[in-house]
Motif scaffolding. Structure first.
Motif, mmCIF file in Angstrom:
data_model
loop_
_atom_site.group_PDB
_atom_site.id
_atom_site.type_symbol
_atom_site.label_atom_id
_atom_site.label_comp_id
_atom_site.label_asym_id
_atom_site.label_seq_id
_atom_site.Cartn_x
_atom_site.Cartn_y
_atom_site.Cartn_z
ATOM 1 N N MET A 1 21.820 34.512 34.555
ATOM 2 C CA MET A 1 21.733 34.089 35.756
ATOM 3 C C MET A 1 22.370 35.137 36.584
ATOM 4 S SD MET A 1 21.915 31.333 38.403
ATOM 5 C CE MET A 1 22.640 31.436 39.936
ATOM 6 N N GLY A 2 23.718 35.739 36.370
ATOM 7 C CA GLY A 2 24.241 36.680 37.180
ATOM 8 C C GLY A 2 25.304 36.200 38.001
ATOM 9 N N LEU A 3 26.066 36.997 38.582
ATOM 10 C CA LEU A 3 27.213 36.778 39.506
ATOM 11 C C LEU A 3 26.738 36.986 40.790
ATOM 12 C CD1 LEU A 3 30.466 36.395 39.585
ATOM 13 C CD2 LEU A 3 30.710 38.817 39.379
ATOM 14 N N LYS A 4 27.324 36.182 41.767
ATOM 15 C CA LYS A 4 27.294 36.362 43.108
ATOM 16 C C LYS A 4 28.502 36.770 43.881
ATOM 17 C CE LYS A 4 23.593 32.684 43.623
ATOM 18 N NZ LYS A 4 23.231 31.561 44.264
ATOM 19 N N LEU A 5 28.401 37.889 44.628
ATOM 20 C CA LEU A 5 29.661 38.180 45.338
ATOM 21 C C LEU A 5 29.131 38.364 46.821
ATOM 22 C CD1 LEU A 5 30.581 41.496 43.174
ATOM 23 C CD2 LEU A 5 31.623 39.179 43.249
ATOM 24 N N ARG A 6 30.291 37.980 47.514
ATOM 25 C CA ARG A 6 30.157 37.910 49.058
ATOM 26 C C ARG A 6 30.659 39.370 49.515
ATOM 27 N NH1 ARG A 6 28.271 34.882 52.510
ATOM 28 N NH2 ARG A 6 28.468 33.078 50.862
ATOM 29 N N ALA A 7 29.717 39.809 50.324
ATOM 30 C CA ALA A 7 30.155 40.960 51.023
ATOM 31 C C ALA A 7 31.095 40.656 52.309
ATOM 32 C CB ALA A 7 28.970 41.729 51.738
ATOM 33 N N VAL A 8 31.895 41.591 52.511
ATOM 34 C CA VAL A 8 33.104 41.520 53.651
ATOM 35 C C VAL A 8 32.690 42.681 54.350
ATOM 36 C CG1 VAL A 8 34.520 40.119 52.184
ATOM 37 C CG2 VAL A 8 34.849 42.829 52.476
ATOM 38 N N PRO A 9 32.904 42.643 55.819
ATOM 39 C CA PRO A 9 32.772 43.668 56.611
ATOM 40 C C PRO A 9 33.785 44.669 56.322
ATOM 41 C CG PRO A 9 32.835 41.605 57.869
ATOM 42 C CD PRO A 9 33.345 41.156 56.191
ATOM 43 N N ILE A 10 33.497 45.996 56.316
ATOM 44 C CA ILE A 10 34.165 47.152 55.758
ATOM 45 C C ILE A 10 35.375 47.552 56.907
ATOM 46 C CG2 ILE A 10 32.845 48.853 56.669
ATOM 47 C CD1 ILE A 10 33.663 50.502 54.185
ATOM 48 N N THR A 11 36.699 47.803 56.486
ATOM 49 C CA THR A 11 37.524 48.153 57.400
ATOM 50 C C THR A 11 38.286 49.327 57.013
ATOM 51 O OG1 THR A 11 39.428 46.759 56.822
ATOM 52 C CG2 THR A 11 38.007 45.669 58.517
ATOM 53 N N GLU A 12 39.039 50.156 57.685
ATOM 54 C CA GLU A 12 39.883 51.315 57.127
ATOM 55 C C GLU A 12 40.643 50.735 56.163
ATOM 56 O OE1 GLU A 12 41.391 54.132 59.926
ATOM 57 O OE2 GLU A 12 39.729 53.997 61.246
ATOM 58 N N VAL A 13 41.422 49.458 56.327
ATOM 59 C CA VAL A 13 42.511 49.069 55.676
ATOM 60 C C VAL A 13 41.772 48.560 54.128
ATOM 61 C CG1 VAL A 13 44.163 47.232 55.381
ATOM 62 C CG2 VAL A 13 44.120 48.400 57.305
ATOM 63 N N ASN A 14 40.890 47.577 54.296
ATOM 64 C CA ASN A 14 40.364 47.023 53.091
ATOM 65 C C ASN A 14 39.451 48.037 52.306
ATOM 66 O OD1 ASN A 14 37.433 47.031 54.031
ATOM 67 N ND2 ASN A 14 37.423 44.559 54.473
ATOM 68 N N PHE A 15 39.179 49.259 52.669
ATOM 69 C CA PHE A 15 38.529 50.004 51.982
ATOM 70 C C PHE A 15 39.307 51.216 51.324
ATOM 71 C CE2 PHE A 15 35.194 53.598 51.102
ATOM 72 C CZ PHE A 15 34.684 52.773 50.145
#
Length: 175
Positions: A1-15
């Motif tokens: 089946m596989g894994l599902k990952l939710r995308a998050v909006p990129i920010t300077e801090v989280n990236f």
């Protein structure tokens, strides 16, 4: 089946653990923290337009470049996704259980796990700079037949510094 990952909006801090998020700066500004902090010292820089066709929002392969930073951005500022995992290059002389020797470049690394992967949604007039060794899958996009990206790396990156890990299961990105 596989894994599902939710995308998050990129920010300077989280990236920040993976590289830099770069946006617009004014013309004539002096070099500073808003500029890409590049490592292109190990070869001849290559800046080109890369066209990708129908990538979809699913991947099984993740790649890193041990010797160079890489910059990517969408021509036209269309939304796109990048899956990343922290660098995992290890000293080959030390004993690391599970370490693998790369066929490209000869370095050793620990393969990334599904659990270590994060997915970012990037939109607008912004670029990313990936730190040396950052695992990445993408650019990925789901709503277009093709997209064009600016790409800055070394002229031989895809020949001598391209290490790929293949997950057992697909990873599906959810927006």
């Amino acid at each position: 089946m596989g894994l599902k990952l939710r995308a998050v909006p990129i920010t300077e801090v989280n990236f920040r653990p993976f590289g830099q998020l770069l946006g617009k700066i004014g013309d004539g500004c002096e070099y500073g923290s808003g500029d890409a902090q590049l490592n292109l010292a190990n070869g001849i820089p290559r800046f080109y337009l890369m066209e990708l066709k129908k990538t979809g929002l699913r991947f099984k392969r993740i790649t890193h470049h041990a010797r160079v930073t890489q910059c990517l951005g969408s021509v036209g500022a269309h939304p796109w996704y990048m899956a990343v995992s922290l660098p995992s290059i290890v000293d080959p002389s030390s004993q690391h259980e599970g370490a693998v020797r790369s066929n490209a470049g000869g370095h050793s690394y620990l393969p990334p796990s599904h659990a270590s992967v994060q997915v970012f949604k990037i939109d607008g007039p912004r670029f990313i700079k990936l730190n040396e060794g950052t695992w990445h899958a993408g650019p990925l996009f789901g709503d277009r037949d093709s997209m064009v990206f600016y790409n800055l790396e070394l002229s031989d990156t895809n020949v001598v510094d391209h290490t790929t890990h293949v997950f057992e299961d697909d990873v599906l990105i959810e927006d």
